[in-house]
Write an enzyme that holds these catalytic residues in place. Structure first.
Site, mmCIF file in Angstrom:
data_model
loop_
_atom_site.group_PDB
_atom_site.id
_atom_site.type_symbol
_atom_site.label_atom_id
_atom_site.label_comp_id
_atom_site.label_asym_id
_atom_site.label_seq_id
_atom_site.Cartn_x
_atom_site.Cartn_y
_atom_site.Cartn_z
ATOM 1 C CG ASP A 46 -1.872 1.332 1.242
ATOM 2 O OD1 ASP A 46 -2.855 1.180 0.595
ATOM 3 O OD2 ASP A 46 -1.493 1.753 2.180
ATOM 4 C CD GLU B 14 16.270 -13.624 4.151
ATOM 5 O OE1 GLU B 14 15.873 -14.483 4.983
ATOM 6 O OE2 GLU B 14 16.764 -12.695 4.242
#
Length: 557
Positions: free
Chosen positions: A207, A265
């Site tokens: 957002d 990751e």
């Protein structure tokens, strides 16, 4: 390349179809009138039946709901109105079983003023979190530190009597802005992102992604020339400035690299950023998605406005293609913040269903990923609400000049014959119009010619023709309100043509295309003697030979 489940590994997001779910309005299972996570899980079969690749969940985190969940008081928990963390885990498992990725909203430019971080920060000027938010002394005359404005109107500064300082808020005063110049804030925010990665989410919708950083020196924004002249139709004072210093600061790029490094990751995770940056949106999108070390994709508000024409669509797409070298865009026509596109684009006396079918065919043929908003697959129009019905603070404050965003947030209609359209056994938090109930899912299921059937058919075509998912795009010259472009990829060339006009149009197929084989989209388009005839709001998808004239083989990107 896809596997047996239609997934494309780490690149699943490139060309994907995302379905946005507004949790409060999707399905209620408790009878309290508000949707919940269990309701979403129960209705995921419908979403999967559309042929989409992912769902985007608007905020469901713990929140006082001053801005309908975009004011988060706990980034690691589910608000009780939506259920519990266990309900979220079940939702993710069911979505994955159905082959759907799960993308969640991350609202990290600001928090709720009830968040424990802000409670501590405002307590004094020397506590451990004193610098976690944007604080500044008053000017000598007591006024705010500078001229920055809130998107929701008025100054972007609120006086706090405890610290005897102002704090910054780009939105409501109940949504104080986090200070991303503080590395501890970045670390804390990324820890909350890791929390949801560990719970199995596949991606994030960020957002207000360009609002994270502010100018360290709090320099005044200059006035916007058009606003001074009174020509930009501003409904709030925010549009009277050029927002050079309160957002889109260069430091944001380094944080986005940190965000991407965290995503990397984990396997096959992605993020899409919401960019609201006025005339700089494309440049910002380019900066945020290029280089392979920032966000995978972003979207702007370019196609979320009232403009509905071949020239506008071509202008927006060509501007993106010419500006963004190696980034990626996500196109949408509707979301939870704008008037539904069927209402925006249906002309007086026009047919909303025809607009809905035309729009999904157009969206599915554009180069980029695409996002659908719940209910548009039913052809829902904007709900007309009274002032007494409103829950949106923006509409309540500026009525009747601004009616707010509640008209696009009303509950989903599942069963035409049920009270409240099968959404709830209680009183819905927003009214569900009778016209929406008539368009319920069960009323359109299996109905040939329905908007729902059109959505399923078009999205199936998008999957069937790889060039629509990841191919290049090149526009062709036309006359009138006709849009034509070529998509090339995966060993195929497709011709896409759309007539935006309210009358029929003819378009002579360029000889350089070679023979064109029609692929039926059910709109009545026909080819006769190399002339394509399109009905009003008609569209055409055709296949042509890849070995046609070299002049047609230089499609951009």
């Amino acid at each position: 390349m896809t596997d047996g489940n239609g997934e494309r590994g780490a690149d699943w997001w490139r060309g994907c179809v995302i379905y946005q779910i507004y949790p409060r309005s999707f399905q209620d299972t408790t009878g309290d009138g508000s949707g919940d996570l269990k309701g979403i899980t129960a209705r995921l079969g419908h979403v999967a039946s559309l042929g989409v690749d992912a769902i985007w969940l608007s905020p469901f985190f713990k929140s006082p709901m001053a801005d309908m969940g975009y004011d988060v008081s706990d980034y690691r928990d589910v608000d009780p109105m939506f259920g519990a963390l266990e309900d979220f885990d079940v939702l993710v498992a069911e979505a994955h079983r159905l082959g759907l990725k799960v993308v969640i909203d991350q609202v990290i430019s600001h928090s709720s003023d009830k968040h424990e971080w802000f409670v501590e920060s405002r307590a004094s000027r020397d506590n451990p979190k004193a610098d976690w938010y944007v604080w500044a002394d008053a000017r000598s005359d007591g006024n705010a530190p500078n001229n920055w404005l809130s998107l929701f109107g008025g100054p972007a500064w609120e006086w706090d009597a405890t610290r005897r300082q102002y704090y910054m808020h780009n939105f409501l005063a109940a949504q104080p802005d986090l200070n991303f110049h503080n590395p501890e804030v970045q670390d804390a925010v990324l820890d909350t992102v890791r929390f949801w990665l560990e719970r199995g989410v596949d991606g994030f919708r960020l957002d207000t992604v360009n609002y994270y950083f502010h100018d360290r020196w709090l320099r005044d924004n200059p006035p916007l020339a058009e606003s001074v002249a009174g020509t930009n139709g501003a409904t709030t004072t925010y549009a009277f400035q050029e927002h050079l210093f309160d957002k889109t600061r260069p430091e944001n790029l380094d944080f986005l690299r940190r965000f991407r490094a965290l995503l990397d990751e984990y396997q096959d995770r992605a993020a899409v950023g919401e960019v609201g940056d006025e005339d700089r949106s494309l440049q910002t999108l380019a900066a945020y998605t290029s280089g392979g070390d920032r966000l995978q994709m972003c979207y702007t508000f370019d196609l979320l406005g009232p403009q509905f024409s071949a020239a506008h669509i071509r202008g927006c797409v060509e501007a993106f293609e010419g500006t963004v070298a190696d980034g990626w865009v996500c196109w949408a026509f509707s979301n939870h913040d704008v008037v539904r596109h069927v209402s925006r684009w249906t002309r007086p006396g026009g047919d909303p269903d025809r607009v809905a079918k035309f729009s999904i065919a157009l969206l599915a043929c554009l180069r980029g990923s695409i996002c659908l908003y719940q209910g548009e697959e039913l052809g829902l129009e904007e709900a007309e609400l009274t002032f007494e019905d409103l829950r949106d603070p923006l509409g309540i404050r500026y009525w009747p000049g601004v009616k707010g965003r509640d008209g696009c947030r009303t509950p989903m209609a599942w069963e035409a014959g049920a009270d409240n359209g099968g959404f709830t056994a209680g009183k819905p938090w927003l009214p569900l119009p009778a016209s929406h109930r008539a368009r319920a899912v069960d009323a359109q299921n299996g109905e040939e010619g329905s908007v729902l059937a059109a959505y399923r058919a078009v999205l199936a075509s998008r999957k069937r023709y790889p060039a629509l998912v990841s191919g290049s795009i090149r526009f062709l010259d036309t006359e009138g309100d006709v849009l034509a472009f070529v998509r090339v990829g995966e060993g195929e060339r497709l011709v896409c043509v759309f007539n935006f006009a309210d009358e029929s149009a003819n378009w002579a197929l360029p000889p350089a295309l070679g023979p064109v084989e029609a692929i039926d989209l059910g709109t009545g388009a026909v080819i006769a003697e190399d002339v394509l005839s399109l009905p009003p709001l008609g569209c055409f998808l055709g296949r042509t030979n890849l070995t046609a004239s070299p002049s047609m083989s230089s499609e951009a990107r």
